[in-house]
Write a protein that holds these residues in place. Sequence first.
Motif, PDB file in Angstrom:
ATOM      1  N   GLU A  90      28.881  40.075  51.868  1.00 21.65           N
ATOM      2  CA  GLU A  90      27.912  38.976  51.782  1.00 21.65           C
ATOM      3  C   GLU A  90      28.403  37.820  50.912  1.00 21.65           C
ATOM      4  N   LEU A  91      29.378  38.087  50.032  1.00 23.11           N
ATOM      5  CA  LEU A  91      29.860  37.050  49.110  1.00 23.11           C
ATOM      6  C   LEU A  91      31.313  36.668  49.346  1.00 23.11           C
ATOM      7  N   GLN A  92      31.963  37.279  50.321  1.00 18.26           N
ATOM      8  CA  GLN A  92      33.391  37.044  50.489  1.00 18.26           C
ATOM      9  C   GLN A  92      33.721  35.663  51.040  1.00 18.26           C
ATOM     10  N   HIS A  93      32.702  34.915  51.474  1.00 21.80           N
ATOM     11  CA  HIS A  93      32.954  33.555  51.958  1.00 21.80           C
ATOM     12  C   HIS A  93      32.998  32.544  50.816  1.00 21.80           C
ATOM     13  N   ILE A  94      32.696  32.983  49.578  1.00 25.47           N
ATOM     14  CA  ILE A  94      32.662  32.085  48.421  1.00 25.47           C
ATOM     15  C   ILE A  94      33.973  32.205  47.654  1.00 25.47           C
ATOM     16  N   ASN A  95      34.518  31.075  47.218  1.00 26.43           N
ATOM     17  CA  ASN A  95      35.736  31.110  46.402  1.00 26.43           C
ATOM     18  C   ASN A  95      35.475  31.906  45.128  1.00 26.43           C
ATOM     19  N   VAL A  96      36.397  32.785  44.779  1.00 22.26           N
ATOM     20  CA  VAL A  96      36.207  33.662  43.630  1.00 22.26           C
ATOM     21  C   VAL A  96      36.794  33.040  42.367  1.00 22.26           C
ATOM     22  N   VAL A  97      36.360  33.579  41.224  1.00 20.04           N
ATOM     23  CA  VAL A  97      36.955  33.244  39.932  1.00 20.04           C
ATOM     24  C   VAL A  97      37.691  34.485  39.452  1.00 20.04           C
ATOM     25  N   GLU A  98      38.955  34.326  39.104  1.00 22.00           N
ATOM     26  CA  GLU A  98      39.774  35.463  38.684  1.00 22.00           C
ATOM     27  C   GLU A  98      39.666  35.634  37.173  1.00 22.00           C
ATOM     28  N   VAL A  99      39.096  36.750  36.717  1.00 20.19           N
ATOM     29  CA  VAL A  99      38.965  37.052  35.287  1.00 20.19           C
ATOM     30  C   VAL A  99      39.331  38.519  35.086  1.00 20.19           C
ATOM     31  N   GLY A 100      40.445  38.764  34.415  1.00 21.61           N
ATOM     32  CA  GLY A 100      40.876  40.137  34.167  1.00 21.61           C
ATOM     33  C   GLY A 100      39.989  40.838  33.158  1.00 21.61           C
ATOM     34  N   MET A 101      40.132  42.148  33.056  1.00 19.12           N
ATOM     35  CA  MET A 101      39.332  42.926  32.111  1.00 19.12           C
ATOM     36  C   MET A 101      39.647  42.573  30.654  1.00 19.12           C
ATOM     37  N   ASP A 102      40.788  41.890  30.433  1.00 12.38           N
ATOM     38  CA  ASP A 102      41.104  41.454  29.076  1.00 12.38           C
ATOM     39  C   ASP A 102      40.429  40.130  28.736  1.00 12.38           C
ATOM     40  N   GLY A 103      39.670  39.585  29.689  1.00 12.22           N
ATOM     41  CA  GLY A 103      38.898  38.373  29.406  1.00 12.22           C
ATOM     42  C   GLY A 103      39.637  37.083  29.646  1.00 12.22           C
ATOM     43  N   ASP A 104      40.835  37.133  30.240  1.00 16.19           N
ATOM     44  CA  ASP A 104      41.534  35.885  30.528  1.00 16.19           C
ATOM     45  C   ASP A 104      40.716  35.057  31.519  1.00 16.19           C
ATOM     46  N   ASN A 105      40.738  33.758  31.343  1.00 12.10           N
ATOM     47  CA  ASN A 105      40.025  32.798  32.193  1.00 12.10           C
ATOM     48  C   ASN A 105      38.516  32.779  31.958  1.00 12.10           C
ATOM     49  N   ILE A 106      38.033  33.484  30.941  1.00  9.39           N
ATOM     50  CA  ILE A 106      36.609  33.393  30.583  1.00  9.39           C
ATOM     51  C   ILE A 106      36.214  31.964  30.238  1.00  9.39           C
TER      52      ILE A 106
END
Length: 380
Positions: A90-106
């Motif tokens: 249902e959400l795969q048509h939306i561009n994603v934000v990549e944020v690793g479990m270490d919190g990069d890109n928060i």
Amino acid sequence: MGGKDVRLDALKAAVQARATDLGIDPSEIAYLDENTFSGTYDRKKPAFGIYFGNQNKTVPQPLSQLEQDSIIIAPVVTSKTMVASEIPSELQHINVVEVGMDGDNIPRLASLVFETFRLLRRERGIFISYRRKGSQPLANRLYEELDKRGFDVFIDVRSVPPSVDFQAELWHRMSDVDTILLIDTPGFREGRWTKAELAQANLLGIQTLHLLWPGQIEDRNFAFSRFVKLLETDFSGPSPGRGATIKATVIDSICDLAEELRAEAMAFRHAHLVDNFCDAAQDLALATTVQPQRWISVELKDGGSLAVVPAVGRPTSDRINTIFDAITNHTSAGTPIWAIYDSRGMHDNWIKHLKWLDGHLPIKTVPVGDLPSALKRLLA
């Protein structure tokens, strides 16, 4: 928010810090999940949905309500290669934000929240100031990484077309950036262009992320700088400037800081516009109120009102349209609307273009320097 995980705490901390930088009370921001959504969600208030991707790909019930209300939803993945594994169809048509479990890109995700609430501009301009001798490779690396993160990056060798007045273009572009990324290498401060760029940045109140090359010391003449000391251990290979390469982790840290500094930079320039307008209005005995949405309402002497929206950076027709759409929800029909801006450094032809737009749009653009005369004309 759906699929909560450890990244949520990091996001809340980043949102709180960004709100503080913007002069917003962090307690005014509410966080809803599947358990609190139905009893707390208010369709009249701005909202932003975040789905933290997970292996179960569970779909929280509130998602359908948010989609029905046309609320922006940001799917978050640990890696862009994991969309199919972590994000429901249902959400795969939306561009994603990549944020690793270490919190990069928060920091980028936190900025997206405030951009959606129209408290930060969606345009994310940054200006790289550097000395070509010795720091060109680092400038290029930063350009590429910032561009990848969605910044509109100005760097002289790539951003100024041939046969264009270099200095005029420089000042025009600088007037519209959020921050300046300055690479301070030995000899940098003595350069003719360097002194001119820094003087212009100080004049406009633009915040500077000031990278100090190993051995360089802070200079408090650079008034609006946040200093970052680079160490020799931040580079791999030979000595910095002699073929050494800056480490990827350091590049990531610099880009995160640039993202964080945007809110502080925007708040400062917004306050400058508000202060100038309120001072001009006070001189004419006009009552002003800065509204929670950060625009200014003015009571006119004939019983009418004026709505004034500070526009940080260079007004464009699409930004003016966004201002008009946002402000008409809070004003009575027929209320005049002004977008005020700082015209210093802008091309004369751009200012002429804005004056032409004033004759065709239901909103007027007024440079800060013209505020006293513009208010007098309105009251005449």
